[in-house]
Design a protein around this motif. Structure first.
Motif, PDB file in Angstrom:
ATOM      1  N   LEU A 113       0.827  -1.204   0.000  1.00 19.19           N
ATOM      2  CA  LEU A 113       0.000   0.000   0.000  1.00 19.19           C
ATOM      3  C   LEU A 113       0.862   1.255   0.000  1.00 19.19           C
ATOM      4  O   LEU A 113       2.008   1.252   0.433  1.00 19.19           O
ATOM      5  CB  LEU A 113      -0.915   0.018   1.229  1.00 19.19           C
ATOM      6  N   ARG A 114       0.272   2.352  -0.470  1.00 15.57           N
ATOM      7  CA  ARG A 114       0.879   3.665  -0.414  1.00 15.57           C
ATOM      8  C   ARG A 114      -0.076   4.620   0.284  1.00 15.57           C
ATOM      9  O   ARG A 114      -1.203   4.261   0.620  1.00 15.57           O
ATOM     10  CB  ARG A 114       1.205   4.160  -1.830  1.00 15.57           C
ATOM     11  N   THR A 115       0.358   5.846   0.456  1.00 14.14           N
ATOM     12  CA  THR A 115      -0.485   6.875   1.051  1.00 14.14           C
ATOM     13  C   THR A 115      -1.265   7.608  -0.029  1.00 14.14           C
ATOM     14  O   THR A 115      -0.983   7.475  -1.235  1.00 14.14           O
ATOM     15  CB  THR A 115       0.375   7.895   1.802  1.00 14.14           C
ATOM     16  N   THR A 116      -2.227   8.429   0.393  1.00 13.56           N
ATOM     17  CA  THR A 116      -2.950   9.280  -0.549  1.00 13.56           C
ATOM     18  C   THR A 116      -1.987  10.193  -1.290  1.00 13.56           C
ATOM     19  O   THR A 116      -2.103  10.384  -2.513  1.00 13.56           O
ATOM     20  CB  THR A 116      -4.000  10.125   0.196  1.00 13.56           C
ATOM     21  N   ALA A 117      -1.025  10.750  -0.577  1.00 18.84           N
ATOM     22  CA  ALA A 117      -0.064  11.652  -1.221  1.00 18.84           C
ATOM     23  C   ALA A 117       0.726  10.923  -2.300  1.00 18.84           C
ATOM     24  O   ALA A 117       0.947  11.457  -3.401  1.00 18.84           O
ATOM     25  CB  ALA A 117       0.882  12.243  -0.175  1.00 18.84           C
ATOM     26  N   ALA A 118       1.151   9.693  -2.024  1.00 19.84           N
ATOM     27  CA  ALA A 118       1.929   8.936  -3.006  1.00 19.84           C
ATOM     28  C   ALA A 118       1.079   8.551  -4.207  1.00 19.84           C
ATOM     29  O   ALA A 118       1.550   8.578  -5.352  1.00 19.84           O
ATOM     30  CB  ALA A 118       2.524   7.693  -2.353  1.00 19.84           C
ATOM     31  N   ASN A 119      -0.164   8.189  -3.986  1.00 18.58           N
ATOM     32  CA  ASN A 119      -1.034   7.844  -5.107  1.00 18.58           C
ATOM     33  C   ASN A 119      -1.391   9.080  -5.933  1.00 18.58           C
ATOM     34  O   ASN A 119      -1.503   9.009  -7.162  1.00 18.58           O
ATOM     35  CB  ASN A 119      -2.285   7.139  -4.608  1.00 18.58           C
ATOM     36  N   ALA A 120      -1.579  10.217  -5.267  1.00 17.98           N
ATOM     37  CA  ALA A 120      -1.808  11.464  -6.009  1.00 17.98           C
ATOM     38  C   ALA A 120      -0.593  11.805  -6.860  1.00 17.98           C
ATOM     39  O   ALA A 120      -0.729  12.241  -8.011  1.00 17.98           O
ATOM     40  CB  ALA A 120      -2.120  12.603  -5.044  1.00 17.98           C
ATOM     41  N   ALA A 121       0.601  11.598  -6.314  1.00 22.38           N
ATOM     42  CA  ALA A 121       1.824  11.856  -7.077  1.00 22.38           C
ATOM     43  C   ALA A 121       1.894  10.941  -8.297  1.00 22.38           C
ATOM     44  O   ALA A 121       2.306  11.367  -9.383  1.00 22.38           O
ATOM     45  CB  ALA A 121       3.051  11.657  -6.190  1.00 22.38           C
ATOM     46  N   ALA A 122       1.494   9.677  -8.132  1.00 11.63           N
ATOM     47  CA  ALA A 122       1.498   8.750  -9.259  1.00 11.63           C
ATOM     48  C   ALA A 122       0.527   9.206 -10.339  1.00 11.63           C
ATOM     49  O   ALA A 122       0.824   9.124 -11.542  1.00 11.63           O
ATOM     50  CB  ALA A 122       1.144   7.342  -8.778  1.00 11.63           C
ATOM     51  N   ALA A 123      -0.637   9.694  -9.921  1.00  5.89           N
ATOM     52  CA  ALA A 123      -1.637  10.160 -10.889  1.00  5.89           C
ATOM     53  C   ALA A 123      -1.125  11.377 -11.655  1.00  5.89           C
ATOM     54  O   ALA A 123      -1.251  11.451 -12.887  1.00  5.89           O
ATOM     55  CB  ALA A 123      -2.946  10.476 -10.177  1.00  5.89           C
ATOM     56  N   VAL A 124      -0.555  12.328 -10.941  1.00 12.04           N
ATOM     57  CA  VAL A 124      -0.036  13.530 -11.604  1.00 12.04           C
ATOM     58  C   VAL A 124       1.127  13.155 -12.524  1.00 12.04           C
ATOM     59  O   VAL A 124       1.240  13.648 -13.651  1.00 12.04           O
ATOM     60  CB  VAL A 124       0.385  14.578 -10.560  1.00 12.04           C
ATOM     61  N   GLY A 125       1.980  12.245 -12.067  1.00 12.22           N
ATOM     62  CA  GLY A 125       3.092  11.805 -12.888  1.00 12.22           C
ATOM     63  C   GLY A 125       2.657  11.091 -14.154  1.00 12.22           C
ATOM     64  O   GLY A 125       3.383  11.093 -15.162  1.00 12.22           O
ATOM     65  N   ALA A 126       1.459  10.484 -14.118  1.00 11.47           N
ATOM     66  CA  ALA A 126       0.918   9.790 -15.285  1.00 11.47           C
ATOM     67  C   ALA A 126       0.148  10.723 -16.208  1.00 11.47           C
ATOM     68  O   ALA A 126      -0.443  10.265 -17.193  1.00 11.47           O
ATOM     69  CB  ALA A 126       0.019   8.637 -14.836  1.00 11.47           C
ATOM     70  N   GLY A 127       0.117  12.015 -15.871  1.00 12.21           N
ATOM     71  CA  GLY A 127      -0.500  12.988 -16.769  1.00 12.21           C
ATOM     72  C   GLY A 127      -1.927  13.365 -16.439  1.00 12.21           C
ATOM     73  O   GLY A 127      -2.650  13.851 -17.314  1.00 12.21           O
ATOM     74  N   TYR A 128      -2.331  13.191 -15.183  1.00 13.27           N
ATOM     75  CA  TYR A 128      -3.683  13.549 -14.763  1.00 13.27           C
ATOM     76  C   TYR A 128      -3.648  14.724 -13.795  1.00 13.27           C
ATOM     77  O   TYR A 128      -2.648  14.977 -13.131  1.00 13.27           O
ATOM     78  CB  TYR A 128      -4.356  12.388 -14.021  1.00 13.27           C
ATOM     79  N   HIS A 129      -4.790  15.392 -13.666  1.00 15.25           N
ATOM     80  CA  HIS A 129      -5.090  16.235 -12.523  1.00 15.25           C
ATOM     81  C   HIS A 129      -6.003  15.437 -11.590  1.00 15.25           C
ATOM     82  O   HIS A 129      -6.840  14.658 -12.050  1.00 15.25           O
ATOM     83  CB  HIS A 129      -5.829  17.510 -12.941  1.00 15.25           C
ATOM     84  N   VAL A 130      -5.833  15.653 -10.289  1.00 18.21           N
ATOM     85  CA  VAL A 130      -6.723  15.025  -9.315  1.00 18.21           C
ATOM     86  C   VAL A 130      -7.924  15.945  -9.137  1.00 18.21           C
ATOM     87  O   VAL A 130      -7.815  17.024  -8.553  1.00 18.21           O
ATOM     88  CB  VAL A 130      -6.012  14.784  -7.974  1.00 18.21           C
ATOM     89  N   VAL A 131      -9.064  15.525  -9.660  1.00 17.44           N
ATOM     90  CA  VAL A 131     -10.287  16.326  -9.562  1.00 17.44           C
ATOM     91  C   VAL A 131     -10.864  16.244  -8.157  1.00 17.44           C
ATOM     92  O   VAL A 131     -11.304  17.240  -7.583  1.00 17.44           O
ATOM     93  CB  VAL A 131     -11.326  15.855 -10.594  1.00 17.44           C
ATOM     94  N   ALA A 132     -10.884  15.036  -7.588  1.00 20.43           N
ATOM     95  CA  ALA A 132     -11.474  14.849  -6.263  1.00 20.43           C
ATOM     96  C   ALA A 132     -10.957  13.560  -5.654  1.00 20.43           C
ATOM     97  O   ALA A 132     -10.541  12.636  -6.365  1.00 20.43           O
ATOM     98  CB  ALA A 132     -13.000  14.808  -6.347  1.00 20.43           C
TER      99      ALA A 132
END
Length: 419
Positions: free
Chosen positions: A168-187
């Motif tokens: 498992l990872r944290t919310t911060a780490a998963n958000a970083a993965a999403a941004v690194g993959a070219g997304y914005h975190v909407v919610a």
């Protein structure tokens, strides 16, 4: 897959057959994530990956008026979904496809919404982000849920269990993965404990009804694994949980980045030009001089096509009820670049940076019709209030990590704000 793996998988499916849910979740969570995904076309095309027997697919078809393509590798689940959709008069809105979610057999840009509740773990969060992005039509969104740590220091027992099964990872780490993959975190939406009970209640009752002396081989292994998983949740459930993410691809043509020292004069000029007075420009300068307020990496710019600064957004440290939070202000777009998306892009980027940094809460004073697009809502609904008189709807807040218990109380701004 080996013969023993196949046997375990079959035993696992047999233990779960006919249960109302195949993982933690609820209709309320599906509806909440659907609402957070924002407005959809009149008859949206939704891809439900790892649909199981189709609890979410049926709700999306019925309540979003969607054409749902439901994908799974377990044919009995798809058969059950077809029967249920026909019984509910939704056969024309739900199409089942036997396929691997890791390689969906669809053209790029085919769907307005790609949906995966409790299933992305089968291929891994990062792989899901990478492989599913291309399926989205322009303006589309990806909704997926992921199990992650919800405490700063997981116990040795919880970490050992999950490191063996699915690190498992944290919310911060998963958000970083999403941004690194070219997304914005909407919610972000932290799923409540009741979602786990909807899953483990019926599953636990079934597992308890099985006499372990009668289970052998793969069936015994599946039963043991299920009981161990339920016991882990009972003893360590406060340390981890499921979180829903609503993601939207970032505009690859809009460059946004943290401010550099070389940008400081341009940032001053943009703020001076965007407002009737120089107060906001001087506010940024004053905040930059305050080490208690200024947070490195949370002062962002959007570039114009020629590389100049087109827009700016700043987050600084404030307190809410004495606990750390962030204040979004000022946000500015140079007059010649207004109405072109630069301001929205830089605000989304700085909010992403705050999520990645592990921040929990942002407050902003501004126009509700503008800041709602970023997920802000009335601060008063969260028990948050400013220390001065403003219209209730103008004081807004955004919970970055999706938690149900953000800081509450009065906002204390940095001294430079003069309030």
């Amino acid at each position: 897959m080996s013969e023993s793996d196949n046997a375990f998988r079959d035993a696992f499916f047999a233990l779960h057959r006919g249960l109302p849910r195949q993982g933690p979740g609820s209709d309320a969570t599906t509806r909440r994530l659907l609402a957070l995904a924002g407005p959809l076309p009149p008859r949206p095309r939704i891809l439900d990956l790892g649909c199981g027997p189709g609890r979410a697919a049926l709700l999306l078809a019925a309540e979003a008026g969607a054409e749902v393509t439901a994908v799974d590798l377990h044919q009995p689940f798809l058969d059950e979904l077809r029967r249920t959709s026909a019984a509910r008069g939704l056969a024309g809105r739900v199409r089942t496809v036997l396929a691997d979610m890791g390689a969906p057999p669809f053209p790029d840009g085919s769907f307005d919404l790609v949906w995966a509740e409790g299933s992305a773990y089968a291929i891994g969060f990062d792989t899901a982000l990478r492989r599913w992005r291309q399926l989205l039509a322009p303006g589309g969104a990806l909704v997926l849920t992921e199990c992650e740590w919800t405490c700063a220091e997981p116990s040795r027992a919880a970490r050992a269990f999950w490191d063996e099964h699915y690190p498992l990872r944290t919310t911060a780490a998963n958000a970083a993965a999403a941004v690194g993959a070219g997304y914005h975190v909407v919610a972000v939406h932290r799923q409540p404990e009741s979602d786990w009970q909807e899953y483990y209640g019926p599953l636990g009752a079934r597992a308890a009804a099985v006499d372990p002396r009668t289970a052998t081989g793969a069936a015994a292994a599946a039963l043991e694994a299920t009981r161990a998983e339920i016991a882990m949740r009972r003893d360590h459930g406060g340390e981890y949980g499921y979180t829903g993410y609503v993601l939207r691809p970032a505009d690859p043509h809009r460059r946004v980045r943290p401010e550099t020292d070389a940008d400081i004069p341009a940032v001053h000029a943009v703020n001076a030009a965007a407002f009737p007075t120089r107060d906001e420009a001087e506010l940024v300068d004053a905040l930059r001089r305050d080490p208690r307020a200024w947070l490195p990496g949370l002062s962002w710019v959007a570039e114009a096509p020629d590389g100049s600064v087109a827009a700016y957004a700043l987050l600084t440290r404030c307190l809410v009820g004495g606990e750390p939070a962030l204040a979004l202000a000022p946000c500015a777009t140079a007059p010649e670049h207004q109405g072109q998306g630069a301001g929205s892009a830089v605000i989304r980027a700085v909010l992403d940076a705050a999520r990645i940094g592990g921040e929990r809460l942002v407050v902003v004073l501004g126009r509700p019709e503008y800041y709602r697009r970023f997920g802000f809502g009335p601060a008063s609904r969260l028990g948050i209030r400013p220390g001065f008189e403003v219209p209730d709807e103008a004081m807004m807040a955004l919970v970055l990590d999706g938690s149900a218990d953000p800081p509450q109380g009065m906002i204390t701004y940095p001294e430079a704000f003069g309030v």
